[in-house]
Write a protein that holds these residues in place. Structure first.
Motif, PDB file in Angstrom:
ATOM      1  N   VAL A 171       0.881  -1.303   0.135  1.00 29.76           N
ATOM      2  CA  VAL A 171      -0.075  -0.014  -0.068  1.00 29.76           C
ATOM      3  C   VAL A 171       0.745   1.231   0.022  1.00 29.76           C
ATOM      4  CG1 VAL A 171      -1.721   1.352   1.197  1.00 29.76           C
ATOM      5  CG2 VAL A 171      -1.892  -1.192   1.087  1.00 29.76           C
ATOM      6  N   ALA A 172       1.781   1.136   0.707  1.00 28.99           N
ATOM      7  CA  ALA A 172       2.768   2.493   1.059  1.00 28.99           C
ATOM      8  C   ALA A 172       3.488   2.703  -0.228  1.00 28.99           C
ATOM      9  CB  ALA A 172       3.802   2.002   1.836  1.00 28.99           C
ATOM     10  N   ALA A 173       3.766   1.578  -0.956  1.00 28.26           N
ATOM     11  CA  ALA A 173       4.386   1.862  -2.445  1.00 28.26           C
ATOM     12  C   ALA A 173       3.612   2.261  -3.245  1.00 28.26           C
ATOM     13  CB  ALA A 173       5.188   0.384  -3.064  1.00 28.26           C
ATOM     14  N   THR A 174       2.392   1.948  -3.327  1.00 28.04           N
ATOM     15  CA  THR A 174       1.144   2.562  -4.235  1.00 28.04           C
ATOM     16  C   THR A 174       0.902   3.985  -3.945  1.00 28.04           C
ATOM     17  OG1 THR A 174       0.252   0.165  -4.227  1.00 28.04           O
ATOM     18  CG2 THR A 174      -0.978   2.010  -4.894  1.00 28.04           C
ATOM     19  N   TRP A 175       0.899   4.267  -2.829  1.00 24.22           N
ATOM     20  CA  TRP A 175       0.733   5.779  -2.508  1.00 24.22           C
ATOM     21  C   TRP A 175       2.077   6.471  -3.147  1.00 24.22           C
ATOM     22  CZ3 TRP A 175      -2.155   8.948   1.186  1.00 24.22           C
ATOM     23  CH2 TRP A 175      -3.465   8.385   1.722  1.00 24.22           C
ATOM     24  N   ALA A 176       3.113   6.020  -3.022  1.00 19.41           N
ATOM     25  CA  ALA A 176       4.450   6.609  -3.480  1.00 19.41           C
ATOM     26  C   ALA A 176       4.407   6.775  -4.961  1.00 19.41           C
ATOM     27  CB  ALA A 176       5.581   5.803  -2.927  1.00 19.41           C
ATOM     28  N   ALA A 177       3.792   5.717  -5.543  1.00 21.76           N
ATOM     29  CA  ALA A 177       3.666   5.797  -7.150  1.00 21.76           C
ATOM     30  C   ALA A 177       2.884   7.009  -7.508  1.00 21.76           C
ATOM     31  CB  ALA A 177       3.206   4.671  -7.803  1.00 21.76           C
ATOM     32  N   LEU A 178       1.689   7.145  -6.447  1.00 16.80           N
ATOM     33  CA  LEU A 178       0.754   8.324  -6.892  1.00 16.80           C
ATOM     34  C   LEU A 178       1.338   9.763  -6.293  1.00 16.80           C
ATOM     35  CD1 LEU A 178      -2.248   6.328  -5.775  1.00 16.80           C
ATOM     36  CD2 LEU A 178      -2.119   7.255  -8.233  1.00 16.80           C
ATOM     37  N   ASP A 179       2.424   9.778  -5.994  1.00 19.99           N
ATOM     38  CA  ASP A 179       2.666  10.973  -5.006  1.00 19.99           C
ATOM     39  C   ASP A 179       3.473  12.089  -6.152  1.00 19.99           C
ATOM     40  OD1 ASP A 179       4.278  12.887  -3.539  1.00 19.99           O
ATOM     41  OD2 ASP A 179       5.407  11.461  -2.509  1.00 19.99           O
ATOM     42  N   CYS A 180       4.756  11.952  -6.272  1.00 19.19           N
ATOM     43  CA  CYS A 180       5.481  12.897  -7.202  1.00 19.19           C
ATOM     44  C   CYS A 180       5.090  13.380  -8.514  1.00 19.19           C
ATOM     45  CB  CYS A 180       7.002  12.663  -7.228  1.00 19.19           C
ATOM     46  SG  CYS A 180       7.703  12.363  -5.580  1.00 19.19           S
ATOM     47  N   VAL A 181       4.268  12.313  -9.055  1.00 15.91           N
ATOM     48  CA  VAL A 181       3.731  12.720 -10.530  1.00 15.91           C
ATOM     49  C   VAL A 181       2.858  13.987 -10.411  1.00 15.91           C
ATOM     50  CG1 VAL A 181       1.752  10.992 -10.284  1.00 15.91           C
ATOM     51  CG2 VAL A 181       2.403  11.678 -12.500  1.00 15.91           C
TER      52      VAL A 181
END
Length: 264
Positions: A171-181
């Motif tokens: 879940v944390a990696a999924t949030w990270a993928a949605l972050d900086c973009v």
């Protein structure tokens, strides 16, 4: 009470946690976001980051009527709470267009935080996510940007049973993928910003080794604040997760970064 630790691998700025990863890790501890396996859609969780999350440091996590709070040395670092509102997804971009946009990623020429777990150009394959969103077209509130992303085996987590045979990223990696973009869809090329708030709905978790597309969209400015959104699509064009962000312009010296105007 429990503890949350942000390992150094998941940094954003050199000495503090990636906002998306930290927010996602805290969201996992919010009671409203605790499905029995990896299939059900999770409710939208809003995480506000109050201070830079320290790395490799236990954060005290407490739950209360207003949600979940992570703190260090008596000061609030981040809060998480369930929200009852719909998130507006960013329209999809096909994989070919997303891949073609990546060479124009502004971070290739200048990056304030090149070691960022999500979008840093100095991270090795399999270490950082290496999501490099390039502009696709202009939108009413800012650029529409897109990139491809294939979750690496190192992002796999097995803390509970999968609903099928496919391993998935955390879940944390999924949030990270949605972050900086989102930041690159805003005005990150013009002023240094850090994530202040992120509201995310995770519909599924990304399958390890499967190609995905991440899209981001600018949604306007308000003084020091920039508003953006992002959506993660799987190989079949289904929504994996979507997020809305508020970014705060900051003094680069506070975060070990370099302002765009100071480059070169």
């Amino acid at each position: 009470m429990t503890e949350l630790i942000v390992p150094r691998r998941f940094c954003g700025p050199p000495d503090s946690g990636n906002g998306g990863w930290t927010a996602g890790a805290l969201a996992c501890l919010e009671d409203a976001d605790a499905p029995g396996h990896r299939s059900p859609s999770r409710p939208p969780i809003e995480v506000s980051l109050r201070k830079p999350p320290p790395l490799d440091t236990p954060l005290l996590v407490t739950a209360g009527p207003a949600g979940t709070t992570a703190s260090y040395d008596g000061a609030t670092v981040a809060t998480a709470q369930r929200v009852e509102r719909a998130l507006v997804e960013v329209e999809p971009v096909d994989p070919h267009t997303a891949a073609a946009a990546e060479p124009a990623y502004p971070g290739h020429d200048f990056h304030p935080f090149p070691t960022c777990f999500s979008c840093g150009t100095a991270r090795a394959e399999g270490d950082g996510l290496r999501i490099f969103p390039g502009p696709v077209r202009e939108g009413p509130g800012g650029d529409l940007v897109a990139a491809t992303w294939t979750p690496h085996e190192s992002l796999r987590e097995d803390w509970h049973a999968y609903v099928d045979e496919h391993p998935r990223a955390s879940v944390a990696a999924t949030w990270a993928a949605l972050d900086c973009v989102g930041g690159w869809a805003g005005d990150l090329t013009e002023r240094l910003m850090v994530l202040g708030r992120m509201t995310t709905r995770v519909d599924d978790l990304p399958v390890i080794g499967e190609p995905h597309v991440v899209v981001g969209e600018g949604r306007g400015h308000d003084g020091r604040k920039t508003h953006t959104a992002s959506t993660l699509y799987d190989a079949d064009g289904r929504v994996v997760g979507t997020a809305e962000h508020t970014w705060i312009a900051v003094d680069p010296a506070m975060f070990g970064g370099v302002a765009p105007t100071a480059r070169g």
